[in-house]
Design an enzyme around this catalytic site. Structure first.
Site, mmCIF file in Angstrom:
data_model
loop_
_atom_site.group_PDB
_atom_site.id
_atom_site.type_symbol
_atom_site.label_atom_id
_atom_site.label_comp_id
_atom_site.label_asym_id
_atom_site.label_seq_id
_atom_site.Cartn_x
_atom_site.Cartn_y
_atom_site.Cartn_z
ATOM 1 N N ASP A 80 0.870 -1.166 0.000
ATOM 2 C CA ASP A 80 0.000 0.000 0.000
ATOM 3 C C ASP A 80 0.911 1.222 0.000
ATOM 4 O O ASP A 80 1.922 1.234 0.708
ATOM 5 C CB ASP A 80 -0.837 -0.021 1.295
ATOM 6 C CG ASP A 80 -2.226 0.535 1.114
ATOM 7 O OD1 ASP A 80 -2.339 1.656 0.583
ATOM 8 O OD2 ASP A 80 -3.194 -0.127 1.521
ATOM 9 N N HIS B 154 -11.110 -3.122 3.837
ATOM 10 C CA HIS B 154 -11.027 -2.798 5.263
ATOM 11 C C HIS B 154 -11.741 -1.500 5.628
ATOM 12 O O HIS B 154 -11.609 -1.031 6.760
ATOM 13 C CB HIS B 154 -9.552 -2.700 5.671
ATOM 14 C CG HIS B 154 -8.856 -1.571 4.961
ATOM 15 N ND1 HIS B 154 -8.496 -1.650 3.627
ATOM 16 C CD2 HIS B 154 -8.504 -0.340 5.370
ATOM 17 C CE1 HIS B 154 -7.939 -0.509 3.268
ATOM 18 N NE2 HIS B 154 -7.932 0.307 4.307
ATOM 19 N N ASP B 155 -12.439 -0.896 4.681
ATOM 20 C CA ASP B 155 -13.117 0.380 4.947
ATOM 21 C C ASP B 155 -14.634 0.297 4.888
ATOM 22 O O ASP B 155 -15.305 1.284 5.188
ATOM 23 C CB ASP B 155 -12.691 1.433 3.907
ATOM 24 C CG ASP B 155 -11.242 1.874 4.072
ATOM 25 O OD1 ASP B 155 -10.763 1.939 5.219
ATOM 26 O OD2 ASP B 155 -10.609 2.158 3.044
ATOM 27 N N ASP C 140 -3.164 4.574 -2.181
ATOM 28 C CA ASP C 140 -4.191 5.007 -1.244
ATOM 29 C C ASP C 140 -4.694 6.402 -1.589
ATOM 30 O O ASP C 140 -3.890 7.311 -1.859
ATOM 31 C CB ASP C 140 -3.565 5.027 0.156
ATOM 32 C CG ASP C 140 -4.527 5.469 1.230
ATOM 33 O OD1 ASP C 140 -5.440 4.703 1.547
ATOM 34 O OD2 ASP C 140 -4.366 6.600 1.751
ATOM 35 N N GLU D 287 -6.891 3.275 -5.440
ATOM 36 C CA GLU D 287 -8.115 3.430 -4.647
ATOM 37 C C GLU D 287 -8.887 4.581 -5.269
ATOM 38 O O GLU D 287 -8.672 5.741 -4.932
ATOM 39 C CB GLU D 287 -7.826 3.712 -3.175
ATOM 40 C CG GLU D 287 -9.114 3.676 -2.352
ATOM 41 C CD GLU D 287 -9.034 4.346 -0.988
ATOM 42 O OE1 GLU D 287 -9.909 4.085 -0.156
ATOM 43 O OE2 GLU D 287 -8.111 5.158 -0.763
HETATM 44 C C1 GLC Z 1 -7.885 5.017 2.397
HETATM 45 C C2 GLC Z 1 -7.683 3.810 3.299
HETATM 46 C C3 GLC Z 1 -8.312 4.119 4.630
HETATM 47 C C4 GLC Z 1 -7.611 5.318 5.231
HETATM 48 C C5 GLC Z 1 -7.671 6.527 4.263
HETATM 49 C C6 GLC Z 1 -6.736 7.621 4.674
HETATM 50 O O1 GLC Z 1 -9.216 5.257 2.162
HETATM 51 O O2 GLC Z 1 -8.221 2.662 2.686
HETATM 52 O O3 GLC Z 1 -8.259 3.027 5.493
HETATM 53 O O4 GLC Z 1 -8.218 5.680 6.418
HETATM 54 O O5 GLC Z 1 -7.284 6.165 2.956
HETATM 55 O O6 GLC Z 1 -5.375 7.232 4.443
#
Ligand code: GLC
Length: 597
Positions: A146, A377-378, A252, A314
Site C-alpha cells: 500500500d 477494510h473500509d 491510497d 483506490e
Molecule cells: C484510504 C484507506 C483508509 C484510510 C484513508 C486515509 O481510504 O483505505 O483506510 O483511512 O485512505 O489514508
C-alpha cells in the site's frame, strides 16, 4: 475511503528470468542494476509471456494487524503472514496486497506514515519483509504494498520540521495558507472544506501562523503535490520497495492528491453527513486534472522496472468514464488497475445494476482490464451489505461467482472467503477507529470489518493469536465460521471460493473470453456467456431474487452456438435440468455455471 457502505437490509524459471533480463537490457541503461535483479526476482513462472500476470489475477487484501499474530502481542505481523502463505497458495491467490506496514503513529492504523523506507516494529523488521517476499515468491505469490501518497503522519520528520518554521526546507512539502480574518478579527480557515473524517479540513499551527490542509485526520497533513520535491521524495520511496522486489502498489486515496489552487469554497449539496458536517461537492478537492500528469510519470517510472509491476488505485468515482481517465483512456499510460468500486461496492443485489456496470466496463474503458472489488477494510462486508438475513450464505456464493467469473481481475479481502461478518462495536467505549469515536452513533467506524481473521477453534482467539488481548475482539461466531472447519466441509463457502478460483484459472473461456450478455431484460437473473477466441463457451446465471426463476437463455439470438450445457458449478446443489437442452430452473439465489459442448 470516501463513502462508507452500510447494510441495505436489516438483517520464475530460468527462461522467464532470461527473457526479463533481455527486455531490461533492450530498454537500456535507464534501469538500475538493482532493478534488473529485483525484476528477475519479482517474476514467477506462472505467467504466460504474452499476457501480463495481473490481467487474470486473484489479488487478496491483507489487513496486517488482523491477519495472523506470530509473537503473541495481540496484533498481526509479517511473520504471521508468512505462516499463512500455504493457505493462500491453496486458495489460489496470485498476489497479496498488504495494507501499510511502515512505521506509523497508528492513528489511522498505518495510513499515517512516519517513515516510508522501513517496517513498523509492530509488524517486524525489513529482514522479516525480505523473508516474506522470498517465501511468497516460492509459492508464486506476488507482494503488492500500500502506498500513501496523499499525506504523511504529522509525526513524520518532514512535517515536524515544516510545522516548526515557515523557513523550513520541508514547509512547502505541505499545503499551507494564512487563512482569512473573520468578522471578529480572528484568523479563520480560508474556506468551508471539511475533512472526510469530520470537522474542518484546516488546522492552525501557531508557530508558523498558518493553517495546513488535511483531507483525512488532522494527524494526516496533505502533501503538496505542486512541489516537485514531493514527487521526487515519494517516487524515491517507491523505488526503495520496487528494488526489493515488490510487484507494485495500491495507491491510497490517490484521487485526492491535488486541491484547487485558489482554495474556492466547495458548493454545498444540502444536508449533513454521518460526521455531522455539511454535505459538500468535491469538485475542488478530488480528481483534479493535474493528478493525471503525476500518474503518467509514475507509470513511466514503474515501467523502467521489468517484471510487470502494477499500479492499483483506490479510486472511488461516480461513473465509468471517470474511471477510464485513471487508466489513461486510449493511451493506457496511467494505472493498470484503478479499482472498479462501481460494480461491486454497492449495497443492493440488483441484476440490472450489475449488468449495466459490467457492460460499461466492457465498452467504456478502451479495452482496459476492469478490477472487481466487493470487500475491503473500509466498508461493511459484502456478507452484510447484500445479505437479506435469510439467504445470506447463498447470496455470498453469488457475490463470489460474480467476482470470479466476470471478465475482470478479482480482488478479495481476508475473511470474505469464509463469510466473516461485520462485527460493529455495540458500545462507543469499545471503538478503536477514531472515525467511529468521533462519529458515534451515526458513524460507528470501521472496526467491524477489521476484526481478526478466524482460522480455527483451537483457542478463543480463533488461532489468530495466543493472547486474549487482541487489538480488536475476535467475533463470537469463530467456532463455526473459520478456515479449519470450512476446509473440512465440501459445501462450505471456502470450498466454493476454491472451486471458483480453480475453475477460473483452468478454463480458457473464464480466463480470457469475451463477455456476451444474455437475457438482458431479466430484472432478477444476471446471465452472461464467456467465449474464448476458439469458441469455448461458459454460461453463468445468477438468480438475484428470493423466487425461483427460469431465465431465457437464447443462445442463438446472442450469436452463440447452441448446444448441450454441462454444469461446471452450481449452488445450491445440483440444479434440475442443469444438463438438459432447454430452460434451466434456478432456485432462489442460485448460481449456475455451465460449459457448452
Ligand atoms: C484510504 C484507506 C483508509 C484510510 C484513508 C486515509 O481510504 O483505505 O483506510 O483511512 O485512505 O489514508
Amino acid at each position: 475511503m470516501h463513502m462508507r457502505l452500510r447494510r441495505s437490509t436489516p438483517g520464475l524459471p530460468a527462461v522467464a528470468a532470461t527473457l526479463l533480463l533481455l527486455v531490461a537490457s533492450l530498454v537500456g541503461s535507464a534501469i538500475p542494476a538493482a532493478a534488473t535483479r529485483a525484476a528477475a526476482a519479482a517474476a514467477t513462472p506462472a505467467a504466460p509471456a504474452a499476457e501480463p500476470w495481473w490481467r487474470h489475477a486473484v489479488i487478496y487484501e491483507i489487513y496486517p494487524r488482523s491477519f495472523q499474530d506470530s509473537n503473541g502481542d495481540g496484533t498481526g505481523d509479517l511473520n504471521g503472514i508468512a505462516q499463512r502463505l500455504d493457505y493462500l497458495q491453496q486458495l489460489g491467490v496470485d498476489a497479496i496486497w498488504i495494507a501499510p506496514i511502515y512505521p506509523s503513529a497508528q492513528v489511522d492504523f498505518g495510513y499515517d506514515i512516519t517513515d516510508y523506507d522501513a517496517v513498523d516494529p509492530m509488524f517486524g523488521t525489513l529482514a522479516d519483509f525480505d523473508r516474506l517476499l522470498g517465501e511468497a515468491r516460492r509459492r508464486h505469490i506476488r507482494v503488492i504494498l500500500d502506498m500513501v501518497l496523499n499525506h504523511t503522519s504529522d509525526q513524520h520528520p518532514w512535517f515536524l520540521d515544516a510545522a516548526r518554521s515557515g523557513d523550513s526546507r520541508y514547509h512547502d512539502f505541505y499545503v499551507w495558507t494564512a487563512g482569512k480574518l473573520d468578522a471578529a478579527g480572528h484568523r479563520a480557515p480560508p474556506n468551508n472544506w471539511v475533512s472526510l473524517f469530520g470537522g474542518s479540513a484546516w488546522e492552525f499551527v501557531p508557530a508558523v501562523g498558518e493553517f495546513y490542509y488535511h483531507r483525512f485526520y488532522r494527524q494526516q497533513p496533505d502533501l503538496n503535490w505542486r512541489n516537485p520535491e514531493v514527487e521526487r521524495a515519494m517516487f524515491a520511496a517507491m523505488r526503495f520497495w520496487l528494488e526489493r522486489g515488490v510487484a507494485g502498489f495500491r495507491l491510497d486515496a490517490v484521487t485526492e492528491l491535488f486541491e484547487d489552487a485558489k482554495l474556492r469554497d466547495a458548493p454545498p449539496l444540502g444536508g449533513t453527513n454521518a460526521q455531522g458536517d455539511p454535505n459538500l461537492s468535491d469538485i475542488y478537492t478530488k480528481n483534479l486534472p493535474e493528478v493525471h500528469d503525476v500518474m503518467r510519470r509514475l507509470r513511466a517510472m514503474m515501467d523502467t522496472y521489468a517484471g510487470e509491476r502494477v499500479l492499483i488505485g483506490e479510486t472511488y468515482l461516480a461513473n465509468t468514464t471517470d474511471l477510464d481517465a485513471w487508466y489513461g483512456g486510449a493511451r493506457h499510460d496511467e494505472l493498470q488497475l484503478p479499482m472498479d468500486t462501481l460494480v461491486g461496492l454497492g449495497n443492493r443485489l440488483d441484476a440490472d445494476t450489475f449488468r449495466r456496470r459490467l457492460l460499461e466496463s466492457q465498452t467504456e474503458l478502451h479495452h482496459s482490464q476492469p478490477l472487481l472489488v466487493f470487500d475491503n477494510h473500509d466498508n461493511v462486508r459484502s456478507w452484510d451489505r447484500f445479505g437479506d438475513g435469510v439467504h445470506d450464505a447463498q447470496i455470498a456464493r453469488i457475490v463470489a461467482a460474480l467476482l470470479l467469473t466476470a471478465p475482470a481481475t478479482a480482488l478479495l479481502y481476508q475473511g470474505q472467503e469464509i463469510g466473516q461478518r461485520t462485527a460493529t462495536p455495540t458500545r462507543v467505549e469499545d471503538v478503536r477507529d477514531p472515525l467511529g469515536i468521533r462519529g458515534w452513533p451515526r458513524d460507528k467506524g470501521r472496526d467491524g470489518e477489521r476484526t481478526p481473521m478466524q482460522w480455527d477453534g483451537s483457542n478463543a482467539q480463533a488461532g489468530f493469536s495466543t493472547t486474549p488481548h487482541t487489538w480488536l475482539p475476535v467475533t463470537a461466531d469463530y467456532r463455526s465460521v473459520n478456515v479449519q472447519s470450512e476446509a473440512a466441509d465440501p459445501e462450505s463457502l471456502l470450498n466454493w471460493y476454491r472451486r471458483l478460483i480453480a475453475l477460473r484459472r483452468n478454463n480458457r473461456a473464464l480466463r480470457e473470453g469475451r463477455m456476451v450478455m444474455l437475457d438482458t431484460a431479466n430484472a432478477s437473473v444476471l446471465s452472461y456467456a464467456r467465449v474464448s477466441t476458439d469458441g469455448e463457451t461458459v454460461i453463468v446465471s445468477l438468480n438475484m431474487s428470493p423466487q425461483p426463476q427460469t431465465p431465457s437463455l437464447d443462445l442463438a439470438q446472442a450469436g452463440l452456438r447452441s448446444s448441450h450445457p454441462r454444469t461446471l458449478l452450481s449452488s445450491p446443489g445440483p440444479l434440475p435440468h442443469g444438463d438438459a437442452k432447454g430452460p434451466v430452473s434456478l432456485p432462489p439465489y442460485a448460481v449456475w455455471i455451465a460449459e457448452l459442448r
